[in-house]
Scaffold this active site. Structure first.
Site, short mmCIF file in Angstrom:
data_model
loop_
_atom_site.label_atom_id
_atom_site.label_comp_id
_atom_site.label_asym_id
_atom_site.label_seq_id
_atom_site.Cartn_x
_atom_site.Cartn_y
_atom_site.Cartn_z
N VAL A 177 -32.48 23.02 31.34
CA VAL A 177 -31.54 21.97 30.97
C VAL A 177 -30.43 22.56 30.11
O VAL A 177 -30.64 23.53 29.38
CB VAL A 177 -32.27 20.82 30.23
CG1 VAL A 177 -32.82 21.29 28.90
CG2 VAL A 177 -31.38 19.61 30.05
N CYS A 178 -29.23 21.98 30.22
CA CYS A 178 -28.09 22.40 29.41
C CYS A 178 -27.10 21.23 29.35
O CYS A 178 -27.39 20.15 29.86
CB CYS A 178 -27.43 23.65 29.98
SG CYS A 178 -26.82 23.45 31.66
N THR A 179 -25.95 21.44 28.75
CA THR A 179 -25.02 20.33 28.51
C THR A 179 -24.46 19.73 29.79
O THR A 179 -24.56 18.52 30.02
CB THR A 179 -23.86 20.80 27.61
OG1 THR A 179 -24.37 21.43 26.45
CG2 THR A 179 -22.98 19.61 27.22
N CYS A 184 -27.60 26.10 32.82
CA CYS A 184 -28.93 26.03 33.44
C CYS A 184 -28.90 26.53 34.87
O CYS A 184 -29.86 27.13 35.35
CB CYS A 184 -29.55 24.64 33.33
SG CYS A 184 -28.47 23.23 33.39
N ILE A 206 -27.21 17.41 30.70
CA ILE A 206 -27.56 16.32 29.79
C ILE A 206 -26.55 15.19 29.85
O ILE A 206 -26.92 14.01 29.82
CB ILE A 206 -27.66 16.86 28.34
CG1 ILE A 206 -28.78 17.89 28.24
CG2 ILE A 206 -27.89 15.72 27.35
CD1 ILE A 206 -28.68 18.78 27.02
#
Length: 247
Positions: A177-179, A184, A206
């Site tokens: 997961v990442c922004t 990711c 996210i």
């Protein structure tokens, strides 16, 4: 009532042979359309986040796609009452997201997308571990309850963390997961390239997850750090007061 400012984020891993040649063209159309933000260009693709009217940010995106010719582009749009950027910058980089791994082919090696609507169910399954690929100061603001943080200061430190934690990752279904999706996606490419089979990542990151789910199951805790003047956003993507963090 004044029109909301559209914030468009887009990236694509696509071969660009002469990325420097695109800079003046993108600056010209961006300034003509009163768009602000940052577009990064490299041989491996582009990564941009810019704001303006809905019509104008899409015109800039259309020009970017026309100039680079990607097969797939990851795009998301949200809205703000004010511009989150001060001016338009188009920069040439070695990588659109710096990992410092030579020869990594994201088109050839990458994990499987998990749609935001399916994410909560997926990460609560047995033998799934969630890796938050963001930096430590981002994770401190908010993350998923079950996520493991590599505690990196920069994304360039992530490959070393993977190397040191092979025992943790071995035999697991790895959910990254990442922004906004780009880190990711590149992280899954790294893991796939060194032999991990079951590697997944949250499509759109996210921000897309919060927009689509409103965190209805409360698996996300805190706010989401963003790299613009908002600094952090809540579940409804509104700016969060008090998160004016140094980085």
């Amino acid at each position: 009532m004044s029109e909301k400012i559209a914030i468009l984020s887009a990236y694509s891993f696509v071969n660009i042979e002469e990325p420097a040649n695109l800079i003046p063209k993108l600056l010209l159309i961006g300034k003509r359309k009163y768009v602000r933000g940052t577009i990064l260009l490299a041989n491996e693709g582009f990564n941009g986040s810019f704001s303006g009217s809905y019509e104008n940010v899409n015109l800039v995106l259309e020009e970017l796609i026309k100039l680079t010719g990607p097969k797939d582009v990851n795009v998301k749009i949200n809205y703000s009452d004010v511009h989150p950027f001060q001016k338009l910058k188009v920069r040439l980089k070695k990588e659109i997201v710096a990992m410092n791994v030579e020869g990594l082919n994201v088109d050839l090696f990458k994990g499987e997308y998990i749609e935001p609507k399916d994410w909560d169910e997926f990460i609560t399954k047995q033998n799934v571990i969630v890796i938050d690929t963001r930096n430590d100061y981002e994770v401190e603001v908010g993350t998923f309850k079950s996520a493991i943080s590599p505690n990196t200061k920069t994304f360039k430190q992530f490959p070393a963390w993977v190397q040191k934690n092979q025992g943790l990752l071995k035999g697991k279904r790895i959910a990254m997961v990442c922004t906004g999706g780009i880190r990711c996606e590149k992280s899954t490419s790294l893991l796939k390239s060194i032999g991990y089979d079951e590697v997944y990542h949250l499509k759109g990151g996210i921000l897309q997850y919060l927009e689509d789910t409103q965190n209805k199951n409360n698996l996300w805790q805190g706010a989401c750090f963003v790299f613009d003047d908002r600094r952090a956003v809540a579940d409804d993507l509104s700016p969060v007061a008090g998160h004016w963090l140094q980085r």
